[in-house]
Motif scaffolding. Structure first.
Motif, PDB file in Angstrom:
ATOM      1  N   VAL A 161     124.900  -3.399  72.430  1.00 61.52           N
ATOM      2  CA  VAL A 161     123.916  -3.417  71.344  1.00 61.52           C
ATOM      3  C   VAL A 161     124.430  -2.477  70.259  1.00 61.52           C
ATOM      4  O   VAL A 161     125.139  -1.498  70.541  1.00 61.52           O
ATOM      5  CB  VAL A 161     122.520  -2.971  71.823  1.00 61.52           C
ATOM      6  CG1 VAL A 161     121.955  -3.985  72.800  1.00 61.52           C
ATOM      7  CG2 VAL A 161     122.577  -1.589  72.468  1.00 61.52           C
ATOM      8  N   ALA A 162     124.089  -2.798  68.990  1.00 56.94           N
ATOM      9  CA  ALA A 162     124.668  -2.040  67.883  1.00 56.94           C
ATOM     10  C   ALA A 162     123.673  -1.888  66.742  1.00 56.94           C
ATOM     11  O   ALA A 162     122.752  -2.699  66.568  1.00 56.94           O
ATOM     12  CB  ALA A 162     125.941  -2.730  67.389  1.00 56.94           C
ATOM     13  N   LYS A 163     123.883  -0.832  65.974  1.00 52.74           N
ATOM     14  CA  LYS A 163     123.138  -0.599  64.736  1.00 52.74           C
ATOM     15  C   LYS A 163     124.131  -0.741  63.588  1.00 52.74           C
ATOM     16  O   LYS A 163     125.118   0.004  63.491  1.00 52.74           O
ATOM     17  CB  LYS A 163     122.548   0.810  64.738  1.00 52.74           C
ATOM     18  CG  LYS A 163     121.769   1.159  63.489  1.00 52.74           C
ATOM     19  CD  LYS A 163     120.426   0.423  63.439  1.00 52.74           C
ATOM     20  CE  LYS A 163     119.576   0.919  62.281  1.00 52.74           C
ATOM     21  NZ  LYS A 163     118.257   0.233  62.226  1.00 52.74           N
ATOM     22  N   PHE A 164     123.911  -1.712  62.683  1.00 49.96           N
ATOM     23  CA  PHE A 164     124.831  -2.018  61.591  1.00 49.96           C
ATOM     24  C   PHE A 164     124.154  -1.700  60.254  1.00 49.96           C
ATOM     25  O   PHE A 164     123.020  -2.134  59.997  1.00 49.96           O
ATOM     26  CB  PHE A 164     125.241  -3.485  61.653  1.00 49.96           C
ATOM     27  CG  PHE A 164     126.221  -3.887  60.592  1.00 49.96           C
ATOM     28  CD1 PHE A 164     127.535  -3.451  60.640  1.00 49.96           C
ATOM     29  CD2 PHE A 164     125.826  -4.694  59.524  1.00 49.96           C
ATOM     30  CE1 PHE A 164     128.438  -3.830  59.660  1.00 49.96           C
ATOM     31  CE2 PHE A 164     126.719  -5.072  58.550  1.00 49.96           C
ATOM     32  CZ  PHE A 164     128.044  -4.633  58.613  1.00 49.96           C
ATOM     33  N   THR A 165     124.862  -0.928  59.369  1.00 47.55           N
ATOM     34  CA  THR A 165     124.266  -0.474  58.106  1.00 47.55           C
ATOM     35  C   THR A 165     125.274  -0.609  56.967  1.00 47.55           C
ATOM     36  O   THR A 165     126.461  -0.294  57.136  1.00 47.55           O
ATOM     37  CB  THR A 165     123.829   1.001  58.213  1.00 47.55           C
ATOM     38  OG1 THR A 165     122.924   1.142  59.300  1.00 47.55           O
ATOM     39  CG2 THR A 165     123.152   1.457  56.928  1.00 47.55           C
ATOM     40  N   SER A 166     124.808  -1.056  55.821  1.00 45.25           N
ATOM     41  CA  SER A 166     125.635  -1.113  54.609  1.00 45.25           C
ATOM     42  C   SER A 166     125.520   0.232  53.887  1.00 45.25           C
ATOM     43  O   SER A 166     124.423   0.696  53.574  1.00 45.25           O
ATOM     44  CB  SER A 166     125.166  -2.254  53.700  1.00 45.25           C
ATOM     45  OG  SER A 166     125.864  -2.212  52.470  1.00 45.25           O
ATOM     46  N   THR A 224     130.701  -0.353  55.215  1.00 40.77           N
ATOM     47  CA  THR A 224     129.617  -0.507  56.192  1.00 40.77           C
ATOM     48  C   THR A 224     129.968   0.292  57.445  1.00 40.77           C
ATOM     49  O   THR A 224     131.114   0.665  57.675  1.00 40.77           O
ATOM     50  CB  THR A 224     129.401  -1.985  56.574  1.00 40.77           C
ATOM     51  OG1 THR A 224     130.636  -2.519  57.079  1.00 40.77           O
ATOM     52  CG2 THR A 224     128.941  -2.793  55.375  1.00 40.77           C
ATOM     53  N   GLN A 225     128.935   0.524  58.265  1.00 47.24           N
ATOM     54  CA  GLN A 225     129.117   1.332  59.485  1.00 47.24           C
ATOM     55  C   GLN A 225     128.362   0.691  60.643  1.00 47.24           C
ATOM     56  O   GLN A 225     127.218   0.245  60.480  1.00 47.24           O
ATOM     57  CB  GLN A 225     128.584   2.761  59.253  1.00 47.24           C
ATOM     58  CG  GLN A 225     128.729   3.678  60.448  1.00 47.24           C
ATOM     59  CD  GLN A 225     130.173   4.082  60.678  1.00 47.24           C
ATOM     60  OE1 GLN A 225     130.897   4.380  59.725  1.00 47.24           O
ATOM     61  NE2 GLN A 225     130.609   4.070  61.932  1.00 47.24           N
ATOM     62  N   GLN A 226     129.017   0.649  61.801  1.00 47.53           N
ATOM     63  CA  GLN A 226     128.357   0.154  63.013  1.00 47.53           C
ATOM     64  C   GLN A 226     128.504   1.180  64.133  1.00 47.53           C
ATOM     65  O   GLN A 226     129.606   1.665  64.405  1.00 47.53           O
ATOM     66  CB  GLN A 226     128.938  -1.185  63.463  1.00 47.53           C
ATOM     67  CG  GLN A 226     128.320  -1.684  64.783  1.00 47.53           C
ATOM     68  CD  GLN A 226     128.730  -3.091  65.142  1.00 47.53           C
ATOM     69  OE1 GLN A 226     128.119  -4.052  64.660  1.00 47.53           O
ATOM     70  NE2 GLN A 226     129.759  -3.214  65.962  1.00 47.53           N
ATOM     71  N   TYR A 227     127.388   1.489  64.793  1.00 42.74           N
ATOM     72  CA  TYR A 227     127.382   2.317  65.992  1.00 42.74           C
ATOM     73  C   TYR A 227     126.985   1.433  67.168  1.00 42.74           C
ATOM     74  O   TYR A 227     125.984   0.702  67.084  1.00 42.74           O
ATOM     75  CB  TYR A 227     126.418   3.483  65.857  1.00 42.74           C
ATOM     76  CG  TYR A 227     126.803   4.459  64.762  1.00 42.74           C
ATOM     77  CD1 TYR A 227     127.837   5.368  64.953  1.00 42.74           C
ATOM     78  CD2 TYR A 227     126.131   4.461  63.539  1.00 42.74           C
ATOM     79  CE1 TYR A 227     128.207   6.260  63.942  1.00 42.74           C
ATOM     80  CE2 TYR A 227     126.479   5.353  62.524  1.00 42.74           C
ATOM     81  CZ  TYR A 227     127.527   6.242  62.740  1.00 42.74           C
ATOM     82  OH  TYR A 227     127.893   7.115  61.746  1.00 42.74           O
TER      83      TYR A 227
END
Length: 429
Positions: free
Chosen positions: A141-146, A105-108
């Motif tokens: 604040v973050a954008k989290f993606t699998s 997963t990735q978080q920005y």
């Protein structure tokens, strides 16, 4: 929940301090802006679904995989408080040997934080000027993606709190090495760190930490950044002390510069270059109203009576009483001021009159300027007097010199105190 409440209180406390802090220095003495780069590792704490975790569960720190990067810009509002905006990238995946099921997963994330310079708050300058410490806290604040796993492609927007500590080591005035430990708390996180949907029993809360090292670069044309600037102490003098020092200034006034202060001088208009007694009156052996040094035909004494030869010890005492044992200097000058040049003549005359007498020259400066500069200045002052004395026929072996640098025995709050410190003291023996 308890950690979230504590963090919220910390953030509110920082904001309160920012609103109350007054930058009395107005930033004119130090740089305010900096940019920082960090690289390190992260570890997701919770939530994870069964069978998933980002690193070996038995290791708190695991630097075997670099998966955290961030860059930030900071502006200090004063030497104690500032604001920081940063962007971070965090990758989560199973590590070899961890036993976790495969996932990625990735978080920005972007964050706005308040910064407290704990080194200034805790007065680190009292024991070090090489190590510093910052505390930071704020919102993110973050954008989290699998990217790979059971929920490949699942994505959500998160937000919450962030706080941490940043130890500093100063390499130069512009470049700083840092280490950082940061906790990130997402509020209402619906996905686990492995990308699957989070269970309701974990309260929908996400926690992770970053451990990183990096460099900070300071911008600006001032010598120091706010992180390291130490303002000079502001001392408010006691009114009684000020009055006392002004009285001393008056008592030290010597209008005719004959070495006798005005309130003791019975003849406050003596010509320059003539010998005076302890009462400020010029020597007039034949009582014709003309100083002996200016009389074209001085007699040996009154009605031709010969003068009495003064013993060497009495002559030394006379010189001490008349104040002929100190030469004073103007600021940053290595030649005596106008009021002291006559005294050089008296010293030479004394040494010629008493061939066994010796002189020790001790040079001093006031506190203004660096210690190294003041030491050199005091040495030049005594060396110049030494050269004058020797060039007038005095045996060099009879004269010793020593530059002592700053003399702190006199007040630094008045012009008179500084003037008394700028001198060459001559010890006759």
């Amino acid at each position: 929940m308890k950690k979230t409440v504590i963090t919220s209180v910390l953030v509110l406390t920082f904001c309160s301090l920012f609103s109350q802090e007054k930058d009395t220095i107005r930033g004119s003495e130090y740089n305010k802006w900096s940019v920082e780069f960090n690289v390190g590792t992260n570890k997701g704490i919770k939530p994870f679904s069964t069978g998933y975790f980002s690193s070996n569960e038995n290791k708190f720190f695991n630097m075997s995989k670099v998966n955290h990067f961030d860059i930030g810009v900071r502006r200090m509002l004063s030497i104690k408080f500032g604001l920081k905006f940063d962007f971070a990238s965090d990758n989560f995946s199973n590590q070899n040997g961890s036993g976790s099921l495969p996932f990625e997963t990735q978080q920005y994330r972007i964050g706005l934080q308040g910064v407290m310079n704990l080194a200034r708050v805790l007065s680190f300058e009292e024991f070090t000027q090489r190590f510093g410490l910052l505390a930071h806290a704020g919102i993110q604040v973050a954008k989290f993606t699998s990217k790979y796993g059971v929920s490949n492609g699942a994505s959500e927007n998160n937000g919450g709190l962030i706080y941490g500590l940043t130890p500093q080591i100063r390499i130069t005035d512009k470049l700083i090495f840092t280490a950082d430990f940061t906790m990130v708390s997402n509020v209402r996180q619906h996905l686990n760190w492995d990308g699957s949907t989070s269970a309701k029993d974990n309260n929908l809360t996400g926690e992770m930490y970053n451990t990183s090292i990096g460099l900070t670069y300071y911008f600006g044309n001032k010598q120091k950044h706010a992180d390291w600037y130490i303002p000079a102490a502001v001392v408010v003098p006691d009114p009684e002390v000020i009055k006392h020092l002004k009285d001393i200034d008056i008592l030290m006034k010597d209008t005719d510069r004959d070495g006798i202060v005005d309130h003791l001088d019975r003849q406050n208009n003596t010509p320059s270059g003539v010998t005076v007694d302890s009462k400020g009156q010029f020597i007039d052996a034949n009582l014709n109203g003309v100083p002996d040094e200016m009389d074209p035909k001085p007699k040996d004494g009154i009605d031709g009576v010969s003068k009495v030869v003064i013993a060497q010890s009495d002559a030394i005492q006379s010189l001490i009483e008349k104040g002929f044992v100190n030469l004073f200097y103007d600021l940053n000058k290595d030649e005596p001021n106008v009021g002291s040049t006559n005294n050089v003549y008296y010293i030479i005359k004394f040494l010629k009159s008493y061939p066994t007498a010796k002189a020790s020259l001790m040079g001093y400066t006031d506190v203004k300027g660096s210690a190294a500069y003041n030491l050199k200045l005091s040495e030049r002052r005594v060396k110049n007097i030494y050269n004058i004395i020797v060039s007038n026929g005095i045996d060099p072996k009879r004269v010793t010199v020593l530059g002592n640098g700053v003399d702190k025995d006199y007040s630094t709050d008045t012009k008179t105190g500084l003037s008394l410190a700028r001198r060459v003291s001559i010890i006759l023996e």
